[in-house]
Design an enzyme around this catalytic site. Structure first.
Site, PDB file in Angstrom:
ATOM      1  N   ARG A  13       7.522  -3.022  -1.540  1.00  0.00           N
ATOM      2  CA  ARG A  13       7.113  -2.118  -2.642  1.00  0.00           C
ATOM      3  C   ARG A  13       7.811  -2.510  -3.947  1.00  0.00           C
ATOM      4  O   ARG A  13       7.203  -3.054  -4.854  1.00  0.00           O
ATOM      5  CB  ARG A  13       7.423  -0.666  -2.238  1.00  0.00           C
ATOM      6  CG  ARG A  13       6.756   0.376  -3.122  1.00  0.00           C
ATOM      7  CD  ARG A  13       7.438   0.609  -4.438  1.00  0.00           C
ATOM      8  NE  ARG A  13       8.840   1.023  -4.317  1.00  0.00           N
ATOM      9  CZ  ARG A  13       9.650   1.162  -5.358  1.00  0.00           C
ATOM     10  NH1 ARG A  13       9.225   0.934  -6.585  1.00  0.00           N
ATOM     11  NH2 ARG A  13      10.920   1.506  -5.176  1.00  0.00           N
ATOM     12  N   ASP A  14       9.100  -2.284  -4.057  1.00  0.00           N
ATOM     13  CA  ASP A  14       9.791  -2.544  -5.329  1.00  0.00           C
ATOM     14  C   ASP A  14       9.790  -4.036  -5.638  1.00  0.00           C
ATOM     15  O   ASP A  14       9.710  -4.448  -6.799  1.00  0.00           O
ATOM     16  CB  ASP A  14      11.233  -2.012  -5.263  1.00  0.00           C
ATOM     17  CG  ASP A  14      11.760  -1.565  -6.617  1.00  0.00           C
ATOM     18  OD1 ASP A  14      11.075  -1.805  -7.625  1.00  0.00           O
ATOM     19  OD2 ASP A  14      12.852  -0.981  -6.669  1.00  0.00           O
ATOM     20  N   HIS A 205      20.740   2.352  -5.045  1.00  0.00           N
ATOM     21  CA  HIS A 205      19.554   1.508  -5.285  1.00  0.00           C
ATOM     22  C   HIS A 205      19.829   0.697  -6.552  1.00  0.00           C
ATOM     23  O   HIS A 205      19.581   1.137  -7.668  1.00  0.00           O
ATOM     24  CB  HIS A 205      18.331   2.429  -5.461  1.00  0.00           C
ATOM     25  CG  HIS A 205      17.042   1.729  -5.771  1.00  0.00           C
ATOM     26  ND1 HIS A 205      16.021   1.576  -4.846  1.00  0.00           N
ATOM     27  CD2 HIS A 205      16.574   1.168  -6.902  1.00  0.00           C
ATOM     28  CE1 HIS A 205      14.997   0.960  -5.402  1.00  0.00           C
ATOM     29  NE2 HIS A 205      15.301   0.701  -6.666  1.00  0.00           N
ATOM     30  N   HIS A 207      19.433  -2.577  -8.961  1.00  0.00           N
ATOM     31  CA  HIS A 207      18.776  -3.813  -9.401  1.00  0.00           C
ATOM     32  C   HIS A 207      19.901  -4.741  -9.867  1.00  0.00           C
ATOM     33  O   HIS A 207      21.001  -4.293 -10.200  1.00  0.00           O
ATOM     34  CB  HIS A 207      17.750  -3.506 -10.494  1.00  0.00           C
ATOM     35  CG  HIS A 207      16.523  -2.846  -9.930  1.00  0.00           C
ATOM     36  ND1 HIS A 207      15.341  -3.513  -9.736  1.00  0.00           N
ATOM     37  CD2 HIS A 207      16.315  -1.579  -9.481  1.00  0.00           C
ATOM     38  CE1 HIS A 207      14.448  -2.676  -9.188  1.00  0.00           C
ATOM     39  NE2 HIS A 207      15.014  -1.499  -9.025  1.00  0.00           N
ATOM     40  N   CYS A 238      10.636  -3.146 -12.358  1.00  0.00           N
ATOM     41  CA  CYS A 238       9.743  -2.010 -12.564  1.00  0.00           C
ATOM     42  C   CYS A 238       8.866  -2.307 -13.771  1.00  0.00           C
ATOM     43  O   CYS A 238       9.377  -2.663 -14.836  1.00  0.00           O
ATOM     44  CB  CYS A 238      10.556  -0.736 -12.796  1.00  0.00           C
ATOM     45  SG  CYS A 238       9.511   0.678 -13.187  1.00  0.00           S
ATOM     46  N   ASN A 247      15.600  -6.182  -7.243  1.00  0.00           N
ATOM     47  CA  ASN A 247      16.589  -5.414  -6.484  1.00  0.00           C
ATOM     48  C   ASN A 247      17.619  -6.391  -5.956  1.00  0.00           C
ATOM     49  O   ASN A 247      17.353  -7.581  -5.817  1.00  0.00           O
ATOM     50  CB  ASN A 247      15.919  -4.746  -5.275  1.00  0.00           C
ATOM     51  CG  ASN A 247      14.921  -3.711  -5.690  1.00  0.00           C
ATOM     52  OD1 ASN A 247      13.759  -4.029  -5.952  1.00  0.00           O
ATOM     53  ND2 ASN A 247      15.350  -2.476  -5.756  1.00  0.00           N
TER      54      ASN A 247
HETATM   55  P1  HMG Z   1      -1.758   9.719 -15.686  1.00  0.00           P
HETATM   56  O1  HMG Z   1      -2.560   8.671 -16.426  1.00  0.00           O
HETATM   57  O2  HMG Z   1      -0.935  10.661 -16.491  1.00  0.00           O
HETATM   58  O3  HMG Z   1      -2.616  10.651 -14.722  1.00  0.00           O
HETATM   59  O4  HMG Z   1      -0.861   8.958 -14.630  1.00  0.00           O
HETATM   60  P2  HMG Z   1      -4.111  10.849 -14.444  1.00  0.00           P
HETATM   61  O5  HMG Z   1      -4.179  11.977 -13.489  1.00  0.00           O
HETATM   62  O6  HMG Z   1      -4.874  10.958 -15.750  1.00  0.00           O
HETATM   63  O7  HMG Z   1      -4.566   9.523 -13.689  1.00  0.00           O
HETATM   64  C1  HMG Z   1      -4.939   8.312 -14.320  1.00  0.00           C
HETATM   65  C2  HMG Z   1      -5.935   7.608 -13.432  1.00  0.00           C
HETATM   66  O8  HMG Z   1      -5.338   7.255 -12.194  1.00  0.00           O
HETATM   67  C3  HMG Z   1      -7.128   8.465 -13.068  1.00  0.00           C
HETATM   68  O9  HMG Z   1      -8.225   7.608 -12.852  1.00  0.00           O
HETATM   69  C4  HMG Z   1      -6.725   9.094 -11.746  1.00  0.00           C
HETATM   70  O10 HMG Z   1      -7.817   9.438 -10.952  1.00  0.00           O
HETATM   71  C5  HMG Z   1      -5.954   7.954 -11.102  1.00  0.00           C
HETATM   72  P3  HMG Z   1      -9.524   7.670 -13.821  1.00  0.00           P
HETATM   73  O11 HMG Z   1      -9.993   9.078 -13.779  1.00  0.00           O
HETATM   74  O12 HMG Z   1      -9.009   7.300 -15.187  1.00  0.00           O
HETATM   75  O13 HMG Z   1     -10.476   6.671 -13.217  1.00  0.00           O
HETATM   76  N1  HMG Z   1      -4.883   8.405 -10.210  1.00  0.00           N
HETATM   77  C6  HMG Z   1      -4.644   7.879  -9.006  1.00  0.00           C
HETATM   78  N2  HMG Z   1      -5.257   6.914  -8.313  1.00  0.00           N
HETATM   79  C7  HMG Z   1      -4.740   6.609  -7.102  1.00  0.00           C
HETATM   80  N3  HMG Z   1      -3.657   7.222  -6.558  1.00  0.00           N
HETATM   81  C8  HMG Z   1      -3.030   8.196  -7.233  1.00  0.00           C
HETATM   82  C9  HMG Z   1      -3.512   8.567  -8.502  1.00  0.00           C
HETATM   83  N4  HMG Z   1      -3.108   9.462  -9.413  1.00  0.00           N
HETATM   84  C10 HMG Z   1      -3.958   9.370 -10.443  1.00  0.00           C
HETATM   85  N5  HMG Z   1      -1.953   8.778  -6.683  1.00  0.00           N
HETATM   86  C11 HMG Z   1       0.532   8.812 -12.668  1.00  0.00           C
HETATM   87  C12 HMG Z   1       0.142   9.649 -13.865  1.00  0.00           C
HETATM   88  C13 HMG Z   1       1.767   9.429 -12.059  1.00  0.00           C
HETATM   89  C14 HMG Z   1      -0.619   8.796 -11.667  1.00  0.00           C
HETATM   90  C15 HMG Z   1       0.839   7.361 -13.168  1.00  0.00           C
HETATM   91  O14 HMG Z   1       1.735   7.449 -14.234  1.00  0.00           O
HETATM   92  C16 HMG Z   1       1.414   6.487 -12.103  1.00  0.00           C
HETATM   93  O15 HMG Z   1       0.744   6.150 -11.136  1.00  0.00           O
HETATM   94  N6  HMG Z   1       2.685   6.040 -12.285  1.00  0.00           N
HETATM   95  C17 HMG Z   1       3.388   5.240 -11.304  1.00  0.00           C
HETATM   96  C18 HMG Z   1       4.201   4.174 -12.004  1.00  0.00           C
HETATM   97  C19 HMG Z   1       4.933   3.362 -10.961  1.00  0.00           C
HETATM   98  O16 HMG Z   1       4.479   3.184  -9.845  1.00  0.00           O
HETATM   99  N7  HMG Z   1       6.122   2.822 -11.341  1.00  0.00           N
HETATM  100  C20 HMG Z   1       6.909   2.021 -10.457  1.00  0.00           C
HETATM  101  C21 HMG Z   1       7.522   2.810  -9.321  1.00  0.00           C
HETATM  102  S1  HMG Z   1       8.996   3.700  -9.807  1.00  0.00           S
HETATM  103  C22 HMG Z   1      10.284   2.536  -9.658  1.00  0.00           C
HETATM  104  O17 HMG Z   1      10.003   1.364  -9.477  1.00  0.00           O
HETATM  105  C23 HMG Z   1      11.712   3.015  -9.704  1.00  0.00           C
HETATM  106  C24 HMG Z   1      12.358   3.042  -8.304  1.00  0.00           C
HETATM  107  O18 HMG Z   1      12.351   1.751  -7.721  1.00  0.00           O
HETATM  108  C25 HMG Z   1      13.809   3.520  -8.416  1.00  0.00           C
HETATM  109  C26 HMG Z   1      14.613   2.796  -9.491  1.00  0.00           C
HETATM  110  O19 HMG Z   1      14.661   1.563  -9.491  1.00  0.00           O
HETATM  111  O20 HMG Z   1      15.159   3.523 -10.333  1.00  0.00           O
HETATM  112  C27 HMG Z   1      11.621   3.996  -7.354  1.00  0.00           C
HETATM  113 MG    MG Z   2      13.734   0.182  -8.165  1.00  0.00          MG
END
Ligand code: HMG
Ligand code: MG
Length: 284
Positions: A13-14, A205, A207, A238, A247
């Site tokens: 994933r990450d 966690h 990086h 990210c 990571n």
């Molecule tokens: P948004 O644009 O505010 O929300 O996104 P929305 O409801 O308007 O959705 C946008 C579009 O995505 C829509 O499609 C939804 O249907 C669809 P459209 O109508 O335009 O065709 N949608 C989805 N599709 C599939 N699965 C879903 C989903 N939700 C909405 N679950 C949202 C808000 C939260 C969805 C968006 O901002 C998002 O997906 N963000 C995720 C970003 C991400 O994955 N970042 C990396 C992971 S975090 C990380 O790496 C940190 C970590 O490792 C820890 C660390 O290192 O600190 C964990």
């Molecule tokens: Mg991370």
């Protein structure tokens, strides 16, 4: 009995989410299967986020369907909202993770809402997960530094972590999202947060942007934390935290832990093979 440390593998994933080239689904499945032979208790396998936001994770359901599950390993996934949670449950994940931020800037850029709004979304997930008897892990990102807001006060981390625990998360993974933590800031954070919760509910966690991750893990070990996230091959980053590198590398973590006489239950030879395969995926 040697002291056990749980290494939580987040590479599929990450490690992969930020790769520019779309990695074929069968290669992701092969990577998870190779990791399954290493002895991990947890492999973060998928992410049910918006494919518009993170195209690399769009095939998460297919990855979950294609892997060969090993008894004793939990195959986990990120879920940002109810839609993601339902998709994860449909895909038969063993556990989900929600991800909040300690800083407002990263919360807005990463999940397009404030910290409080994200907590409301996550509350719904936790309620459903309780009903489904599905374990939920909680990430708190930017625990010492945010790429948008600058240094993070430990009180901000404590506030979010306490809310995630109250909601029912079984563990809080402290995310050094951009690898900016130093031994000083890590020590400052960990010594503050341990006034509010036991080390047994915390994970590190890190990086490895500035090559400080192993030292930061050392600080956490001294404080009693016994779970650390890492990515095979040191892959990662990210997409919403520019400059965030991989990571900390799983092999390096395991080597360090074994050298310190901690027990991990992991097979280093299998890990090295998985590591070489993970590296080959990003060198194509
Ligand atoms: P948004 O644009 O505010 O929300 O996104 P929305 O409801 O308007 O959705 C946008 C579009 O995505 C829509 O499609 C939804 O249907 C669809 P459209 O109508 O335009 O065709 N949608 C989805 N599709 C599939 N699965 C879903 C989903 N939700 C909405 N679950 C949202 C808000 C939260 C969805 C968006 O901002 C998002 O997906 N963000 C995720 C970003 C991400 O994955 N970042 C990396 C992971 S975090 C990380 O790496 C940190 C970590 O490792 C820890 C660390 O290192 O600190 C964990
Ligand atoms: Mg991370």
């Amino acid at each position: 009995m040697p002291d056990h440390v749980n290494v939580f593998e987040v590479g599929p994933r990450d490690g992969l989410q930020n790769q520019k080239r779309l990695i074929p689904t069968e290669d992701k499945i092969k990577l998870v299967d190779m990791l399954s032979s290493c002895g991990f208790s947890h492999i973060e396998t998928a992410s049910f986020v918006s494919p518009k936001w993170v195209p690399q994770m769009a095939d998460s359901a297919a990855v979950m369907a294609g892997i060969s599950r090993k008894d004793g390993t939990a195959y986990t996934a990120l879920t940002p909202n109810m839609r993601g949670y339902e998709a994860a449950i449909d895909a038969n994940v063993d556990e989900v993770a929600i991800f909040a931020s300690a800083s407002e800037g990263f919360s807005q850029k990463n999940i397009n809402c404030s910290i409080d709004e994200s907590i409301s979304r996550f509350t719904l997930i936790l309620e459903r997960a309780k009903f489904d008897k599905c374990n939920v892990r909680g990430y708190v990102s930017c625990v010492t530094h945010c790429p948008y807001d600058g240094p993070t006060d430990p009180d901000q981390v404590i506030r979010v972590a306490l809310r995630l625990l109250e909601m029912g998360c079984y563990e809080i993974s402290l995310g050094d999202t951009i690898g900016a933590a130093t031994t000083e800031t890590t020590h400052n954070l960990v010594s503050s947060i341990l006034n509010y919760m036991p080390s047994s509910v915390l994970a590190g966690h890190f990086h490895d942007t500035n090559n400080n991750a192993l030292e930061n893990i050392g600080v956490c070990l001294e404080a009693g934390i016994r779970t650390f996230d890492s990515a095979v091959g040191g892959l990662g980053g990210c997409p919403y935290a520019e400059g965030a590198k991989g990571n900390v590398d799983t092999v390096s973590v395991v080597n360090m832990l074994h050298g310190m006489k901690y027990e991990t239950g992991l097979n280093l030879e299998s890990l090295r093979k998985a590591s070489a395969f993970a590296q080959s995926l990003i060198e194509v």
